[in-house]
Design a protein around this motif. Structure first.
Motif, PDB file in Angstrom:
ATOM      1  N   UNK A   9       0.760  -1.278  -0.142  1.00 47.28           N
ATOM      2  CA  UNK A   9      -0.058   0.131   0.232  1.00 47.28           C
ATOM      3  C   UNK A   9       0.889   1.233   0.139  1.00 47.28           C
ATOM      4  N   UNK A  10       1.831   1.239  -0.776  1.00 48.15           N
ATOM      5  CA  UNK A  10       2.782   2.365  -0.909  1.00 48.15           C
ATOM      6  C   UNK A  10       3.796   2.766   0.236  1.00 48.15           C
ATOM      7  N   UNK A  35      16.553  -1.798  -2.904  1.00 45.72           N
ATOM      8  CA  UNK A  35      16.766  -0.295  -2.350  1.00 45.72           C
ATOM      9  C   UNK A  35      18.216  -0.054  -2.919  1.00 45.72           C
ATOM     10  N   UNK A  36      18.291   1.358  -3.680  1.00 41.91           N
ATOM     11  CA  UNK A  36      19.828   1.587  -4.175  1.00 41.91           C
ATOM     12  C   UNK A  36      20.711   1.873  -2.924  1.00 41.91           C
ATOM     13  N   UNK A  37      22.014   1.433  -3.151  1.00 42.04           N
ATOM     14  CA  UNK A  37      22.965   1.578  -2.113  1.00 42.04           C
ATOM     15  C   UNK A  37      23.216   2.873  -1.485  1.00 42.04           C
ATOM     16  N   UNK A  38      22.865   4.094  -2.198  1.00 43.06           N
ATOM     17  CA  UNK A  38      22.865   5.527  -1.542  1.00 43.06           C
ATOM     18  C   UNK A  38      21.792   5.899  -0.870  1.00 43.06           C
ATOM     19  N   UNK A  39      20.703   5.088  -0.786  1.00 42.65           N
ATOM     20  CA  UNK A  39      19.355   5.390  -0.052  1.00 42.65           C
ATOM     21  C   UNK A  39      19.301   4.441   1.354  1.00 42.65           C
ATOM     22  N   UNK A  40      18.996   5.089   2.359  1.00 43.96           N
ATOM     23  CA  UNK A  40      18.808   4.547   3.549  1.00 43.96           C
ATOM     24  C   UNK A  40      17.337   4.583   4.072  1.00 43.96           C
ATOM     25  N   UNK A  41      16.239   3.966   3.467  1.00 46.02           N
ATOM     26  CA  UNK A  41      14.962   3.843   4.082  1.00 46.02           C
ATOM     27  C   UNK A  41      14.802   3.484   5.314  1.00 46.02           C
ATOM     28  N   UNK A  46       7.544   5.993   2.580  1.00 50.42           N
ATOM     29  CA  UNK A  46       6.696   5.855   1.370  1.00 50.42           C
ATOM     30  C   UNK A  46       7.447   5.418   0.155  1.00 50.42           C
ATOM     31  N   UNK A  47       6.839   4.517  -0.660  1.00 51.30           N
ATOM     32  CA  UNK A  47       7.490   3.820  -1.921  1.00 51.30           C
ATOM     33  C   UNK A  47       6.700   3.976  -3.046  1.00 51.30           C
ATOM     34  N   UNK A  48       7.237   4.342  -4.130  1.00 51.18           N
ATOM     35  CA  UNK A  48       6.414   4.135  -5.515  1.00 51.18           C
ATOM     36  C   UNK A  48       7.238   4.230  -6.486  1.00 51.18           C
ATOM     37  N   UNK A  49       6.823   3.465  -7.784  1.00 54.21           N
ATOM     38  CA  UNK A  49       7.541   3.332  -8.650  1.00 54.21           C
ATOM     39  C   UNK A  49       7.397   4.690  -9.770  1.00 54.21           C
ATOM     40  N   UNK A  56      12.035   6.356  -2.894  1.00 45.37           N
ATOM     41  CA  UNK A  56      11.493   6.040  -1.603  1.00 45.37           C
ATOM     42  C   UNK A  56      11.702   7.647  -0.919  1.00 45.37           C
ATOM     43  N   UNK A  57      10.861   7.853   0.077  1.00 48.95           N
ATOM     44  CA  UNK A  57      10.960   9.227   0.799  1.00 48.95           C
ATOM     45  C   UNK A  57      10.103   8.923   2.250  1.00 48.95           C
TER      46      UNK A  57
END
Length: 185
Positions: A9-10, A35-41, A46-49, A56-57
């Motif tokens: 659900x996003x 998850x890209x290596x430069x992102x630490x969620x 939130x996640x969306x294509x 990711x935010x």
């Protein structure tokens, strides 16, 4: 090692780091995003294509979807518009329906300075007179106008190329602290 986010659900519901093939570890109905290596969620993000890639935010920032930014800004304005205001200690709703009712009540107050009514606030009914009705109507109108003014400013930033996604959460009127005191002018 790759990090994957389980997205439902996003929203990120689980994070997993593995050398294995995540698609073979879980049923195919589960959505796992690399998850890209430069992102630490974190959980709750939130996640969306967007344009074929996962974005990711943090939960307090929107994920800007492929729809035009103007639509995203308008939707945020509409949401902020209905958050309510406090007027002379009364919690006043500012939804579209409430705005219409307050406007018609305000017209009655302008036409008849002796007008009184039972007015429903967010916490219950109060009896108010024409002067207080006008104060409420002005406060609601000021709140709504401030929301439209912020939308206009954001649209101008989009047009100028200076808009940043985090601006969407900034600059709106704070309905939790909006307080108007005093009578009609």
């Amino acid at each position: 090692m790759n990090t994957y986010a389980f997205v439902y659900d996003g929203t990120i519901r689980e994070l997993k780091t593995t050398d294995g093939d995540i698609s073979k570890m879980y049923p195919p109905v589960f959505t796992w995003a690399l998850v890209p290596p430069d992102v630490t969620p974190a959980l709750g993000w939130k996640a969306a294509v967007v344009d074929g890639d996962w974005q990711f935010s943090p939960p307090d920032l929107p994920v800007v979807m492929p729809e035009p930014l103007a639509e995203v800004v308008a939707a945020e304005r509409f949401s902020r518009e209905g958050t309510g205001v406090t007027v002379e200690g009364l919690a006043i709703e500012t939804t579209r329906d409430s705005q219409a009712l307050i406007a018609s009540t305000g017209l009655s107050a302008v036409l008849d300075p002796e007008y009184r009514c039972n007015f429903k606030t967010a916490t219950g009914f109060v009896e108010i007179g024409a002067e207080q009705i006008i104060v409420i109507a002005k406060a609601v109108r000021a709140h709504v106008q401030a929301c439209f003014d912020r939308e206009k400013a954001l649209l101008e930033m989009i047009a100028a190329g200076t808009y940043r996604n985090e601006m969407l959460a900034e600059g709106w009127p704070d309905s939790n602290t909006t307080t108007v005191e005093g009578g009609a002018e």
